[in-house]
Design an enzyme around this catalytic site. Structure first.
Site, short mmCIF file in Angstrom:
data_model
loop_
_atom_site.label_atom_id
_atom_site.label_comp_id
_atom_site.label_asym_id
_atom_site.label_seq_id
_atom_site.Cartn_x
_atom_site.Cartn_y
_atom_site.Cartn_z
N LYS A 84 8.02 -9.29 -6.41
CA LYS A 84 7.91 -10.12 -7.95
C LYS A 84 6.43 -10.88 -8.11
CE LYS A 84 11.74 -12.25 -5.32
NZ LYS A 84 12.25 -13.48 -4.47
N ARG A 105 1.97 1.19 6.00
CA ARG A 105 1.36 2.61 5.55
C ARG A 105 1.30 2.26 3.15
NH1 ARG A 105 3.65 8.62 5.06
NH2 ARG A 105 2.47 8.44 6.64
N HIS A 133 -5.47 8.96 8.07
CA HIS A 133 -4.48 8.71 8.75
C HIS A 133 -4.16 8.03 10.10
CE1 HIS A 133 -0.14 8.69 9.80
NE2 HIS A 133 0.56 9.94 8.73
C1 NCD Z 1 1.36 13.16 6.50
C2 NCD Z 1 0.93 11.62 5.54
O1 NCD Z 1 1.98 11.16 4.86
O2 NCD Z 1 -0.18 12.31 4.98
N1 NCD Z 1 2.19 13.09 6.61
C3 NCD Z 1 2.85 12.50 8.06
O3 NCD Z 1 2.53 10.99 7.86
N2 NCD Z 1 3.16 13.60 8.54
C4 NCD Z 1 1.13 14.08 5.12
C5 NCD Z 1 1.84 14.33 3.95
O4 NCD Z 1 2.22 14.17 3.38
O5 NCD Z 1 1.67 15.46 3.38
#
Ligand code: NCD
Length: 360
Positions: A84, A105, A133
Site C-alpha cells: 500500500k 532482508r 550479509h
Molecule cells: C546468499 C544471499 O542471499 O546473499 N544466500 C544466502 O543467504 N545463503 C547468496 C546468494 O543469493 O547467492
C-alpha cells in the site's frame, strides 16, 4: 546517532573478541542443542524479508523455534502494507512494537541500518542488497572453525560474482581481521571485488591477488568459496548472460585441489558447481547451511540478552550532498538523514559504504 538497542548491521561494528564469543557459543549449541531449548521462551522474532530466501529465513526461524521462542513476519512484502506504499520506517517501527528482535532482508544497500534507526528492538541484517550479509559470514566462520580448526593462515579462493555478492564482501571484511589470511579473487574483469572491500582487507592486515582463472590457482587453496552470478542485480538480461557459466566447478577441476581443501557456497547454487561434486567429501556447502542454524541460535540469544547500545551514524550531513549509489537506501527512503564519514574530498556514505569525491 546512538540507538538504545544492540543491532547487527555489519560484523565489523563489533570487535573480533565478540565474534569469537559467538562462535564459541555456536559450537556449544551445536554439540548440545537440547540444553538451549527454552533459552528464548516467551520471546518473539519478527522476520521482514523483502527479498526471496530459503536458508537465511528458515534457519533464523528454526533457530528461534529451537530456542523456545516464536516467530512472526512476512516473506513477501506484497502481502503486507508495503504493497500500500508504507515506508521502511513505519513498517519497522510497528513490527518492533510487537517483536523482541527483527531480522531483515532487503534488496537495497543500507536498509538494515535505516531500519535500526527507528526500531524499538534489535535489528539483524539478513542481507542488504549487494552490500553485506553478516550472518552468512558468521555461518562461514563457524564452518571454518569446525572444519579447518582455524580462522587464520588460510588461502581462500573466492570465485564468481565478487562485485554483487554480499556474502563475499562480509566474509573478506571479517577474515582479514584474523592473522595471515590471503584471498585469491577469481572473477571476470566486470565482476571484480569492489574497491571498498579491498581497502578493508588491506586495513585489516590481509593480502589478496586477482585472477581470471580458477584452474590456475586451484592447487594453492585451503578453501574455495564459490558464488552464484547475482542475476537480480544486473541492469539487463544481456549483461547477466555475458557472465553466466564462466566458472563451473566440476569433479575434474576438484582433482587439481589439495586433499584437505574445502568447498563452501552460501547457496543457492545455480550451475556453478555441478551436482557430482556434491559426492566429494570436500564439498561442505550443505553442512555449512546447517551450521547457519546453530550460529543464528547463538546470535539471537546474544542479542536478546545484551543491553549494549549501538552507534549507527558517526558522521555528518554535508549541505546538498547525496549518495551517488543509486542502489543506496537513502534514495528509496528520502526522509533518511544523509550521513557521511571521511574527510577532505572523499566522503563515505554510512548506509552503503559508497565513496564520493567532492569537487571544489
Ligand atoms: C546468499 C544471499 O542471499 O546473499 N544466500 C544466502 O543467504 N545463503 C547468496 C546468494 O543469493 O547467492
Amino acid at each position: 546517532m546512538i540507538s538504545e538497542f544492540p543491532h547487527l548491521i555489519d560484523l565489523n561494528d563489533y570487535p573480533v573478541t565478540w565474534w569469537n564469543g559467538l562462535l564459541d557459543l555456536g559450537e556449544k549449541i551445536l554439540q548440545n542443542p537440547a540444553l538451549y531449548a527454552n533459552s528464548c521462551k516467551g520471546k518473539l522474532m519478527g522476520t521482514l524479508f523483502y527479498e526471496p530466501s530459503t536458508r537465511t529465513q528458515m534457519s533464523f526461524q528454526t533457530a528461534m523455534l529451537r530456542l523456545g521462542g516464536t516467530v512472526i513476519g512476512f516473506d513477501n512484502p506484497l502481502t503486507s502494507s508495503v504493497a500500500k506504499g508504507e515506508n521502511l520506517k513505519d513498517t519497522t517501527k510497528i513490527v518492533s512494537n510487537y517483536a523482541d528482535v527483527i531480522v531483515m532482508r532487503h534488496p537495497t544497500a543500507g536498509a538494515a541500518k535505516a531500519a535500526a534507526l527507528t526500531a524499538d528492538c534489535p535489528v539483524i541484517n539478513a542481507g542488504d542488497g549487494g552490500h553485506l550479509h553478516p550472518t552468512q559470514t558468521l555461518t562461514d566462520l563457524l564452518t571454518l572453525k569446525v572444519k579447518k580448526k582455524r580462522l587464520s593462515g588460510l588461502t581462500i579462493g573466492l570465485c564468481g560474482d565478487l562485485y554483487n555478492g554480499r556474502t563475499v564482501h562480509s566474509l573478506c571484511k571479517a577474515m582479514s581481521c584474523y592473522p595471515d589470511n590471503h584471498f585469491i579473487m577469481i572473477s571476470t574483469k566486470e565482476l571484480r571485488m569492489p574497491s571498498y572491500i579491498k581497502d578493508a582487507i588491506r586495513a585489516g592486515g590481509g593480502t589478496y591477488e586477482e585472477t581470471e582463472s580458477l584452474e590456475a590457482v586451484m592447487d594453492k587453496l585451503d578453501v574455495l568459496y564459490m558464488t552464484r552470478i547475482q542475476k537480480e542485480r544486473f541492469a539487463s538480461e544481456e549483461e547477466y548472460l555475458a557472465q553466466k557459466d564462466t566458472y563451473i566447478l566440476t569433479p575434474k577441476k576438484m582433482q587439481l585441489a589439495k586433499q584437505d581443501m574445502i568447498v563452501m557456497h552460501p547457496l543457492p547454487r545455480v550451475d556453478e558447481i555441478t551436482v557430482p561434486v556434491d559426492d566429494d567429501p570436500r564439498a561442505l556447502y550443505f553442512k555449512q547451511a546447517k551450521y547457519g542454524m546453530y550460529i543464528r541460535m547463538a546470535l539471537i540469544l546474544t542479542m536478546l540478552q545484551s543491553t549494549a547500545k549501538t552507534e549507527l551514524l558517526r558522521g555528518k550531513e554535508h549541505m546538498g550532498v547525496v549518495c551517488r549509489n543509486e542502489k543506496c537506501i537513502t534514495h528509496a527512503e528520502p526522509y533518511l538523514p544523509k550521513s557521511f564519514t571521511g574527510t577532505g574530498t572523499t566522503l563515505v556514505c554510512e548506509y552503503c559504504d559508497h565513496r564520493l569525491l567532492l569537487e571544489h
